[in-house]
Design a protein around this motif. Sequence first.
Motif, PDB file in Angstrom:
ATOM      1  N   SER A  27      16.823   4.761   3.125  1.00  0.00           N
ATOM      2  CA  SER A  27      17.370   3.456   3.489  1.00  0.00           C
ATOM      3  C   SER A  27      17.241   2.516   2.313  1.00  0.00           C
ATOM      4  N   SER A  28      18.282   2.417   1.499  1.00  0.00           N
ATOM      5  CA  SER A  28      18.196   1.641   0.274  1.00  0.00           C
ATOM      6  C   SER A  28      17.972   0.169   0.536  1.00  0.00           C
ATOM      7  N   GLU A  29      18.474  -0.327   1.671  1.00  0.00           N
ATOM      8  CA  GLU A  29      18.335  -1.743   1.922  1.00  0.00           C
ATOM      9  C   GLU A  29      16.889  -2.137   2.204  1.00  0.00           C
ATOM     10  N   SER A  30      16.017  -1.184   2.534  1.00  0.00           N
ATOM     11  CA  SER A  30      14.627  -1.501   2.815  1.00  0.00           C
ATOM     12  C   SER A  30      13.703  -1.106   1.673  1.00  0.00           C
ATOM     13  N   ASN A  31      14.256  -0.650   0.536  1.00  0.00           N
ATOM     14  CA  ASN A  31      13.449  -0.389  -0.636  1.00  0.00           C
ATOM     15  C   ASN A  31      12.965  -1.703  -1.221  1.00  0.00           C
ATOM     16  N   VAL A  32      11.817  -1.656  -1.918  1.00  0.00           N
ATOM     17  CA  VAL A  32      11.230  -2.868  -2.502  1.00  0.00           C
ATOM     18  C   VAL A  32      11.032  -2.650  -3.989  1.00  0.00           C
ATOM     19  N   LEU A  33      11.541  -3.566  -4.808  1.00  0.00           N
ATOM     20  CA  LEU A  33      11.364  -3.512  -6.255  1.00  0.00           C
ATOM     21  C   LEU A  33      10.692  -4.802  -6.694  1.00  0.00           C
ATOM     22  N   ASP A  34       9.577  -4.689  -7.439  1.00  0.00           N
ATOM     23  CA  ASP A  34       8.830  -5.890  -7.805  1.00  0.00           C
ATOM     24  C   ASP A  34       7.973  -5.579  -9.029  1.00  0.00           C
ATOM     25  N   SER A  35       7.496  -6.625  -9.684  1.00  0.00           N
ATOM     26  CA  SER A  35       6.576  -6.444 -10.805  1.00  0.00           C
ATOM     27  C   SER A  35       5.126  -6.461 -10.329  1.00  0.00           C
ATOM     28  N   ASP A  36       4.907  -6.769  -9.057  1.00  0.00           N
ATOM     29  CA  ASP A  36       3.571  -6.912  -8.499  1.00  0.00           C
ATOM     30  C   ASP A  36       3.346  -5.850  -7.429  1.00  0.00           C
ATOM     31  N   VAL A  37       2.391  -4.943  -7.674  1.00  0.00           N
ATOM     32  CA  VAL A  37       2.134  -3.871  -6.722  1.00  0.00           C
ATOM     33  C   VAL A  37       1.647  -4.432  -5.395  1.00  0.00           C
ATOM     34  N   GLU A  38       0.985  -5.579  -5.419  1.00  0.00           N
ATOM     35  CA  GLU A  38       0.485  -6.165  -4.180  1.00  0.00           C
ATOM     36  C   GLU A  38       1.632  -6.523  -3.234  1.00  0.00           C
ATOM     37  N   HIS A  39       2.743  -6.978  -3.791  1.00  0.00           N
ATOM     38  CA  HIS A  39       3.896  -7.318  -2.957  1.00  0.00           C
ATOM     39  C   HIS A  39       4.489  -6.060  -2.322  1.00  0.00           C
ATOM     40  N   VAL A  40       4.554  -4.989  -3.085  1.00  0.00           N
ATOM     41  CA  VAL A  40       5.072  -3.727  -2.554  1.00  0.00           C
ATOM     42  C   VAL A  40       4.177  -3.225  -1.426  1.00  0.00           C
ATOM     43  N   SER A  63       2.089  -5.024   0.443  1.00  0.00           N
ATOM     44  CA  SER A  63       2.188  -5.949   1.571  1.00  0.00           C
ATOM     45  C   SER A  63       3.439  -5.683   2.388  1.00  0.00           C
ATOM     46  N   SER A  64       4.553  -5.437   1.716  1.00  0.00           N
ATOM     47  CA  SER A  64       5.808  -5.150   2.418  1.00  0.00           C
ATOM     48  C   SER A  64       5.699  -3.876   3.237  1.00  0.00           C
ATOM     49  N   ALA A  65       5.037  -2.865   2.675  1.00  0.00           N
ATOM     50  CA  ALA A  65       4.888  -1.600   3.392  1.00  0.00           C
ATOM     51  C   ALA A  65       3.983  -1.755   4.613  1.00  0.00           C
ATOM     52  N   LEU A  66       2.888  -2.501   4.477  1.00  0.00           N
ATOM     53  CA  LEU A  66       1.953  -2.664   5.585  1.00  0.00           C
ATOM     54  C   LEU A  66       2.559  -3.472   6.724  1.00  0.00           C
ATOM     55  N   VAL A 113      -5.461   0.750  -4.559  1.00  0.00           N
ATOM     56  CA  VAL A 113      -6.642   0.597  -3.710  1.00  0.00           C
ATOM     57  C   VAL A 113      -7.095  -0.865  -3.696  1.00  0.00           C
ATOM     58  N   VAL A 114      -7.148  -1.479  -4.866  1.00  0.00           N
ATOM     59  CA  VAL A 114      -7.542  -2.894  -4.947  1.00  0.00           C
ATOM     60  C   VAL A 114      -6.579  -3.762  -4.148  1.00  0.00           C
ATOM     61  N   SER A 115      -5.286  -3.516  -4.296  1.00  0.00           N
ATOM     62  CA  SER A 115      -4.281  -4.299  -3.578  1.00  0.00           C
ATOM     63  C   SER A 115      -4.389  -4.097  -2.074  1.00  0.00           C
ATOM     64  N   LEU A 116      -4.644  -2.869  -1.642  1.00  0.00           N
ATOM     65  CA  LEU A 116      -4.816  -2.599  -0.215  1.00  0.00           C
ATOM     66  C   LEU A 116      -5.951  -3.437   0.367  1.00  0.00           C
ATOM     67  N   VAL A 117      -7.068  -3.475  -0.346  1.00  0.00           N
ATOM     68  CA  VAL A 117      -8.224  -4.241   0.128  1.00  0.00           C
ATOM     69  C   VAL A 117      -7.893  -5.727   0.172  1.00  0.00           C
ATOM     70  N   GLU A 118      -7.261  -6.228  -0.879  1.00  0.00           N
ATOM     71  CA  GLU A 118      -6.934  -7.651  -0.932  1.00  0.00           C
ATOM     72  C   GLU A 118      -5.957  -8.043   0.166  1.00  0.00           C
ATOM     73  N   VAL A 119      -4.912  -7.252   0.343  1.00  0.00           N
ATOM     74  CA  VAL A 119      -3.891  -7.567   1.353  1.00  0.00           C
ATOM     75  C   VAL A 119      -4.489  -7.480   2.753  1.00  0.00           C
ATOM     76  N   ALA A 120      -5.249  -6.421   3.031  1.00  0.00           N
ATOM     77  CA  ALA A 120      -5.833  -6.251   4.362  1.00  0.00           C
ATOM     78  C   ALA A 120      -6.863  -7.335   4.674  1.00  0.00           C
ATOM     79  N   ALA A 121      -7.641  -7.739   3.659  1.00  0.00           N
ATOM     80  CA  ALA A 121      -8.664  -8.768   3.871  1.00  0.00           C
ATOM     81  C   ALA A 121      -8.046 -10.117   4.220  1.00  0.00           C
ATOM     82  N   GLU A 122      -6.840 -10.365   3.733  1.00  0.00           N
ATOM     83  CA  GLU A 122      -6.185 -11.654   3.973  1.00  0.00           C
ATOM     84  C   GLU A 122      -5.265 -11.639   5.184  1.00  0.00           C
ATOM     85  N   ALA A 123      -4.939 -10.451   5.694  1.00  0.00           N
ATOM     86  CA  ALA A 123      -3.994 -10.348   6.809  1.00  0.00           C
ATOM     87  C   ALA A 123      -4.647 -10.752   8.127  1.00  0.00           C
ATOM     88  N   ALA A 124      -3.872 -11.396   8.982  1.00  0.00           N
ATOM     89  CA  ALA A 124      -4.392 -11.837  10.274  1.00  0.00           C
ATOM     90  C   ALA A 124      -4.658 -10.653  11.201  1.00  0.00           C
TER      91      ALA A 124
END
Length: 273
Positions: free
Chosen positions: A2-15, A17-20, A37-48
């Motif tokens: 599904s190309s419309e749901s692919n994510v392209l970014d310079s920041d792995v954290e954004h990618v 976050s979009s997947a989670l 791994v670092v991004s997973l921890v940061e994103v999960a720690a901040e998520a409601a």
Amino acid sequence: MSSESNVLDSDVEHVISSALQSASDVVYVLDPTPEIVVSLVEVAAEAASPPTIRVLADKQLLKDVMDDFLVASNAADLVVSGTLELRVTAEPVENTLLVTDSSVVAVVSAGDQVAGLQTDDEAFVEGANDAYSEQFQEAEEFRLRTPALSAVRTSLEEDLGEAVRSDFDAVLGVLETVRSDGPGLDEVTISLLVAAKNDVLLYDVSKWGEDVGIASKATFSRTKTELEDLGLIETEKVPIDVGRPRLRLRLGDDRLHDADPDELVTAARDVLE
């Protein structure tokens, strides 16, 4: 695909976050890089309300990443809450995969850009979930040795006072990493500097540190001697009714007592690095 749901970014954290955000229950993370791994921890720690994140990763990679106190202590909070589960795999995949109940995302790096290439084909997603669920259940658990940051903060305030906890938080807030495997400030050094800023006894801060699981009393004592030799802290003998006098910690430069966290960190780094 599904190309419309692919994510392209310079920041792995954004990618990440979009997947989670697309996961309603469980997400399997296969063979992540340290940055992921670092991004997973940061994103999960901040998520409601993050999904349950089940990570299958190389054991040495997890050890290296979790040597950073900031990452490991936040990860420990997520483990305690049941949000994060860490297990060891000896079966790497070609790219990092994030497998949710509705999609499979391959995280691919190219230069300074990161792409999340996603498919939502129902049969493929179902097969991936079945395969990696079974692999996860059979994998060895990775046990964190670092205490949860919430436990560190609570016990710090209870044992040493609100001012010490506030200064500890403030110093962590200006640091990007807190590692024990290189030059700079690690969690023991930070604890001792903050204790010295507040004129705390060495006995009290080292007992707190050992009880909460940061380091042994011997490590605190050894680090105290190193910081004292460098002139960052000094000690004053305090008589007690029975036994040897105890040592009150003070900063080596009186001007640092009123320093803000940036100034204290800068002063320490100038000496330590």
